[in-house]
Design a protein around this motif. Structure first.
Motif, short mmCIF file in Angstrom:
data_model
loop_
_atom_site.label_atom_id
_atom_site.label_comp_id
_atom_site.label_asym_id
_atom_site.label_seq_id
_atom_site.Cartn_x
_atom_site.Cartn_y
_atom_site.Cartn_z
N LYS A 218 0.91 -1.31 -0.09
CA LYS A 218 0.04 -0.07 -0.08
C LYS A 218 0.77 1.24 -0.03
O LYS A 218 0.34 2.31 -0.32
CB LYS A 218 -0.87 0.13 1.22
CG LYS A 218 -2.24 -0.97 1.12
CD LYS A 218 -2.99 -0.80 2.03
CE LYS A 218 -4.02 -1.71 2.20
NZ LYS A 218 -4.94 -1.70 3.30
N ASN A 219 2.29 1.00 0.35
CA ASN A 219 3.15 2.25 0.52
C ASN A 219 3.57 2.59 -1.07
O ASN A 219 4.26 3.44 -1.18
CB ASN A 219 4.17 1.77 1.03
CG ASN A 219 3.88 1.80 2.77
OD1 ASN A 219 3.32 2.82 3.16
ND2 ASN A 219 4.03 0.83 3.36
N LEU A 220 3.46 1.71 -2.03
CA LEU A 220 3.73 1.80 -3.20
C LEU A 220 2.82 2.82 -4.28
O LEU A 220 1.58 2.41 -4.08
CB LEU A 220 3.71 0.63 -4.06
CG LEU A 220 4.63 0.45 -5.34
CD1 LEU A 220 6.21 0.79 -5.13
CD2 LEU A 220 4.71 -0.84 -5.80
N THR A 221 3.43 4.10 -4.89
CA THR A 221 2.36 4.81 -5.30
C THR A 221 3.26 5.11 -6.69
O THR A 221 4.14 4.53 -7.05
CB THR A 221 2.08 6.03 -4.84
OG1 THR A 221 1.12 6.84 -5.29
CG2 THR A 221 3.39 6.67 -4.28
N ARG A 222 2.56 6.03 -7.56
CA ARG A 222 3.20 6.62 -8.56
C ARG A 222 3.32 8.26 -8.58
O ARG A 222 2.53 8.84 -7.87
CB ARG A 222 2.36 6.28 -10.01
CG ARG A 222 2.49 4.92 -10.35
CD ARG A 222 1.65 4.57 -11.45
NE ARG A 222 1.51 3.34 -12.09
CZ ARG A 222 2.14 2.52 -12.87
NH1 ARG A 222 3.25 3.10 -13.37
NH2 ARG A 222 2.09 1.41 -13.03
N ASP A 223 4.61 8.86 -9.04
CA ASP A 223 4.57 9.94 -9.00
C ASP A 223 3.97 10.48 -10.29
O ASP A 223 3.13 10.20 -10.97
CB ASP A 223 6.07 10.41 -8.91
CG ASP A 223 6.88 9.93 -9.85
OD1 ASP A 223 6.39 9.60 -11.37
OD2 ASP A 223 8.25 9.72 -10.07
N ASP A 224 4.16 12.11 -10.42
CA ASP A 224 3.61 12.84 -11.51
C ASP A 224 3.95 12.30 -12.86
O ASP A 224 3.19 12.65 -13.91
CB ASP A 224 4.14 14.41 -11.41
CG ASP A 224 3.34 14.91 -10.04
OD1 ASP A 224 2.35 14.45 -9.61
OD2 ASP A 224 3.84 16.02 -9.70
#
Length: 255
Positions: A158-164
């Motif tokens: 859940k700590n994995l995300t995408r940047d701009d």
């Protein structure tokens, strides 16, 4: 530090602090239930969730973050509940600021020192090459070599995300957390204590709170009580939510 938070409900304020590798989202289900009675603040601690990153990560600064949050939001005499690392933040804050809260709930952690036991998780997270990562499924496969439990992997990822730019990145400040892992395991200092009402809730299948810890708990919190939930491990609020909520509401309704 200005912490990110989510706000639910109306009533007496209740602040909830997540544990290591977690975020405010982990407590949303419980938060919604408690929002029927309280104004709930779900906080992302520093280096976690959507809160800012910092090179410093210890309980003194995290307790100071909490104090700043309470003062900035003009929250009067809140209840405070913290799980694991969040529980130690809450304890640190409570003994330093005994007049700034009402009741304290500590979830599956004691005010003692713990040996480092997250080395495998850290290795697994570091093994994920974000620059070459194509999907969350690929991240799960890489992490599975270190963390076989699917539920634990889902929590961590859940700590994995995408940047701009749509590239994968971590919400958590992984390098600082790794460098601070021994500090995260530290106990409270013996000289600090408070006589406010405190409830410790432990999972009977977890080894974070043991019978011999009761002496340490009472040394810091003379008016503390300890409740153990059968069939629950470290993630009590997720594993036994109904029993957990019954105990929490029973304690908080005493005033």
């Amino acid at each position: 530090m200005k912490l990110h938070y989510q706000e639910l409900g109306e009533g007496k304020p209740l602040i909830i602090l997540h544990g290591l590798f977690g975020s405010s989202d982990n407590w949303m289900t419980i938060g919604r239930k408690l929002a029927d009675t309280f104004k709930v603040y779900l906080i992302d601690q520093r280096n976690h969730g959507d809160s800012p990153h910092s090179d410093t990560h210890n309980y003194e600064v995290m307790a100071a973050d909490l104090k700043e949050f309470i003062e900035t939001e003009k929250i009067q005499n809140p209840h405070i509940m913290g799980h694991s690392m969040g529980g130690k933040t809450a304890m640190q804050f409570a003994v330093e600021n005994p007049d700034m809260f009402d009741q304290l709930i500590i979830v599956d952690i004691a005010p003692k020192a713990y040996p480092v036991h997250h080395a495998t998780i850290l290795k697994g997270l570091k093994s994920i090459n974000l620059s070459e990562l194509k999907s969350r499924n690929d991240a799960d496969k890489a992490l599975a070599e270190y963390v076989p439990e699917k539920g634990v992997r889902q929590f961590l990822l859940k700590n994995l995300t995408r940047d701009d730019d749509k590239n994968f990145t971590w919400k958590i400040n992984l390098p600082v957390i790794e460098a601070s892992i021994e500090t995260i395991g530290q106990g409270l200092e013996k000289k600090l204590a408070t006589e406010k009402d405190v409830l410790f809730i432990g999972g009977a299948d977890s080894d974070y709170i043991r019978k011999e810890d009761n002496i340490t708990i009472i040394n810091f919190f003379p008016n503390a009580s300890v409740k153990m939930i059968e069939g629950a491990g470290h993630w009590i609020h997720a594993e036994k939510p109904e029993e957990f909520l019954e105990i929490v509401l029973g304690f908080l309704s005493k005033k």
